[in-house]
Design an enzyme around this catalytic site. Structure first.
Site, PDB file in Angstrom:
ATOM      1  N   ASP A 150       4.356  -5.590  10.287  1.00 56.76           N
ATOM      2  CA  ASP A 150       4.809  -5.383   8.906  1.00 56.76           C
ATOM      3  C   ASP A 150       6.334  -5.514   8.918  1.00 56.76           C
ATOM      4  O   ASP A 150       6.965  -5.519   9.987  1.00 56.76           O
ATOM      5  CB  ASP A 150       4.358  -3.997   8.403  1.00 56.76           C
TER       6      ASP A 150
ATOM      7  N   ARG B  53      -7.743  -8.082  -0.971  1.00 61.62           N
ATOM      8  CA  ARG B  53      -7.247  -6.982  -1.810  1.00 61.62           C
ATOM      9  C   ARG B  53      -8.045  -6.953  -3.113  1.00 61.62           C
ATOM     10  O   ARG B  53      -8.422  -5.890  -3.599  1.00 61.62           O
ATOM     11  CB  ARG B  53      -5.754  -7.169  -2.126  1.00 61.62           C
TER      12      ARG B  53
ATOM     13  N   GLN C 262      -4.529  -1.439   0.952  1.00 59.59           N
ATOM     14  CA  GLN C 262      -4.262  -2.543   1.872  1.00 59.59           C
ATOM     15  C   GLN C 262      -5.172  -2.477   3.091  1.00 59.59           C
ATOM     16  O   GLN C 262      -5.747  -3.483   3.520  1.00 59.59           O
ATOM     17  CB  GLN C 262      -2.795  -2.476   2.330  1.00 59.59           C
TER      18      GLN C 262
ATOM     19  N   ARG D 267       1.978   2.932  -7.952  1.00 63.40           N
ATOM     20  CA  ARG D 267       2.804   2.655  -6.757  1.00 63.40           C
ATOM     21  C   ARG D 267       4.108   3.407  -6.957  1.00 63.40           C
ATOM     22  O   ARG D 267       4.818   3.173  -7.938  1.00 63.40           O
ATOM     23  CB  ARG D 267       3.065   1.150  -6.617  1.00 63.40           C
TER      24      ARG D 267
ATOM     25  N   CYS E  19       0.364  -7.353   6.065  1.00 66.67           N
ATOM     26  CA  CYS E  19       0.020  -7.067   4.663  1.00 66.67           C
ATOM     27  C   CYS E  19       0.792  -7.946   3.694  1.00 66.67           C
ATOM     28  O   CYS E  19       0.383  -8.106   2.554  1.00 66.67           O
ATOM     29  CB  CYS E  19       0.245  -5.590   4.354  1.00 66.67           C
TER      30      CYS E  19
ATOM     31  N   HIS F 290      -0.612   3.423   2.477  1.00 62.62           N
ATOM     32  CA  HIS F 290      -1.001   2.254   1.656  1.00 62.62           C
ATOM     33  C   HIS F 290      -2.504   1.997   1.868  1.00 62.62           C
ATOM     34  O   HIS F 290      -2.894   1.008   2.482  1.00 62.62           O
ATOM     35  CB  HIS F 290      -0.167   1.044   2.086  1.00 62.62           C
TER      36      HIS F 290
HETATM   37  N1   CP Z   1       0.782  -6.011   0.542  1.00 58.42           N
HETATM   38  C1   CP Z   1       1.247  -5.561  -0.642  1.00 58.42           C
HETATM   39  O1   CP Z   1       0.939  -4.439  -1.083  1.00 58.42           O
HETATM   40  O2   CP Z   1       1.986  -6.478  -1.309  1.00 58.42           O
HETATM   41  P1   CP Z   1       2.832  -6.251  -2.646  1.00 58.42           P
HETATM   42  O3   CP Z   1       4.003  -5.389  -2.296  1.00 58.42           O
HETATM   43  O4   CP Z   1       3.234  -7.637  -3.065  1.00 58.42           O
HETATM   44  O5   CP Z   1       1.963  -5.575  -3.672  1.00 58.42           O
HETATM   45  N1  NVA Z   2       5.885  -1.236   4.471  1.00 52.79           N
HETATM   46  C1  NVA Z   2       6.099  -2.067   3.307  1.00 52.79           C
HETATM   47  C2  NVA Z   2       4.774  -2.541   2.755  1.00 52.79           C
HETATM   48  C3  NVA Z   2       4.874  -3.438   1.566  1.00 52.79           C
HETATM   49  C4  NVA Z   2       3.553  -3.832   1.002  1.00 52.79           C
HETATM   50  C5  NVA Z   2       6.886  -1.295   2.273  1.00 52.79           C
HETATM   51  O1  NVA Z   2       6.585  -0.128   2.012  1.00 52.79           O
HETATM   52  O2  NVA Z   2       7.839  -1.877   1.722  1.00 52.79           O
END
Ligand code: CP
Ligand code: NVA
Length: 308
Positions: free
Chosen positions: A225, A294, A137, A107, A266, A134
């Site tokens: 989101d 997930r 997800q 990530r 998400c 992402h």
């Molecule tokens: N939805 C998601 O990816 O959550 P986290 O940021 O908690 O991993």
């Molecule tokens: N759009 C959000 C998703 C988190 C899982 C971010 O990137 O922070």
């Protein structure tokens, strides 16, 4: 060996295979205790590195648990604590990690980090979120929709709010799984036109509708989101909130969608901002299934990456 970098970079049969396998993995565990290993332990003797350059709850726990349940082991690494965060190149990090571990999930911020990691690693690399996409997800989200409502092909999905990284992977999924997507949000926060164009070329009807009430007419699924993503400047928070307030998903907006429309997010959510608690905790919401899925979807992704 396969990398799982993005939904539009993975072929359709592989994506369908991953969703179907995720459903089978979930079914096989029906009624089992949460912490029990899977009957099948394809990752026995394997090590997976989970690298986080941004915070995470779901991605971190579901990948870690998924590897362990499949008999493997994990190393959860913070980008900042690695030499990666102190000047060592991504390419060199990828080469070194490939000598130690069997798979890398990362990530990160800039997509180029993920791409360089994949280019120089000799083990599979999985995208656990970048500023731009992402994909894990949205694999879980497609699985969740189909669990509740059957095939997603031909359905109408409405994205409300910021055309961000999660929205981008939804656009890719629209093209690959054959559903239509309407984006409703302020013009300043439109999704990337490159991805809109990609989904249209793949045959999906992608609509941009500024009026949220009109946008959700006939919707099978409404998705929201956070209004401020991890990569967004905190200084832009107030401006973004002001632009996005008309796009809050609340009971009134849901009442304009199909009566059996689902609601997804998400998570993490900011209750009473992008969505009200009434919707999150209401009868349309499948957010906890999304979070659980997930785990199952990523097990199927990891098995596909390693040809197991
Ligand atoms: N939805 C998601 O990816 O959550 P986290 O940021 O908690 O991993
Ligand atoms: N759009 C959000 C998703 C988190 C899982 C971010 O990137 O922070």
């Amino acid at each position: 060996m396969n990398h799982f970098l993005d939904i539009h970079k993975t072929d359709k049969p592989a994506l369908r295979g991953i969703i179907d396998r995720a459903r089978a993995i979930k079914d096989a565990r029906d009624g089992q205790p949460k912490a029990a290993p899977d009957a099948d332990t394809p990752l026995a003797g394997r090590m997976v590195a989970l690298i986080f350059e941004k915070p995470s709850t779901r991605t971190r726990v579901s990948f870690d648990l998924g590897v362990r349940q499949m008999g493997g082991q994990t190393m959860v690494l913070s980008g900042n604590d690695m030499q990666l965060g102190h000047g060592e190149t991504i390419a060199d990090t990828a080469r070194v990690l490939s000598r130690y571990v069997d798979m890398i999930m990362i990530r990160t911020f800039d997509e180029s980090v993920l791409e360089e990691m994949a280019e120089y690693a000799s083990v599979p690399v999985i995208n656990g979120l970048t500023d731009r996409t992402h994909p894990c997800q949205i694999m879980a989200d497609v699985m969740t929709f189909e669990e509740h409502r059957g095939p997603i092909a031909g359905k109408k999905v409405v994205w409300c709010g910021d055309g961000n990284n999660v929205c981008a992977s939804f656009l890719h999924a629209a093209g690959q799984f054959g559903f239509d997507l309407t984006f409703t949000g302020p013009v300043q926060l439109d999704p990337e036109m490159e991805f809109v164009g990609w989904a249209r070329n793949a045959g999906s009807a992608i609509t941009i509708e500024r009026d949220p009430i009109k946008a959700v007419e006939g919707a099978d699924l409404i998705v929201a989101d956070t209004w401020v993503s991890m990569h967004d400047a905190q200084s832009a928070r107030e401006r973004r909130h002001n632009m996005l307030r008309p796009y809050q998903v609340n009971a009134r907006l849901m009442s304009h969608a199909k009566p059996d429309a689902l609601f997804m997010h998400c998570l993490p959510a900011h209750r009473e901002e992008e969505v009200t608690s009434e919707v999150m905790d209401g009868p349309h919401s499948v957010i906890w299934d999304e979070a659980e899925n997930r785990l199952h979807a990523q097990k199927a992704i990891m098995r596909w990456c390693l040809d197991l």
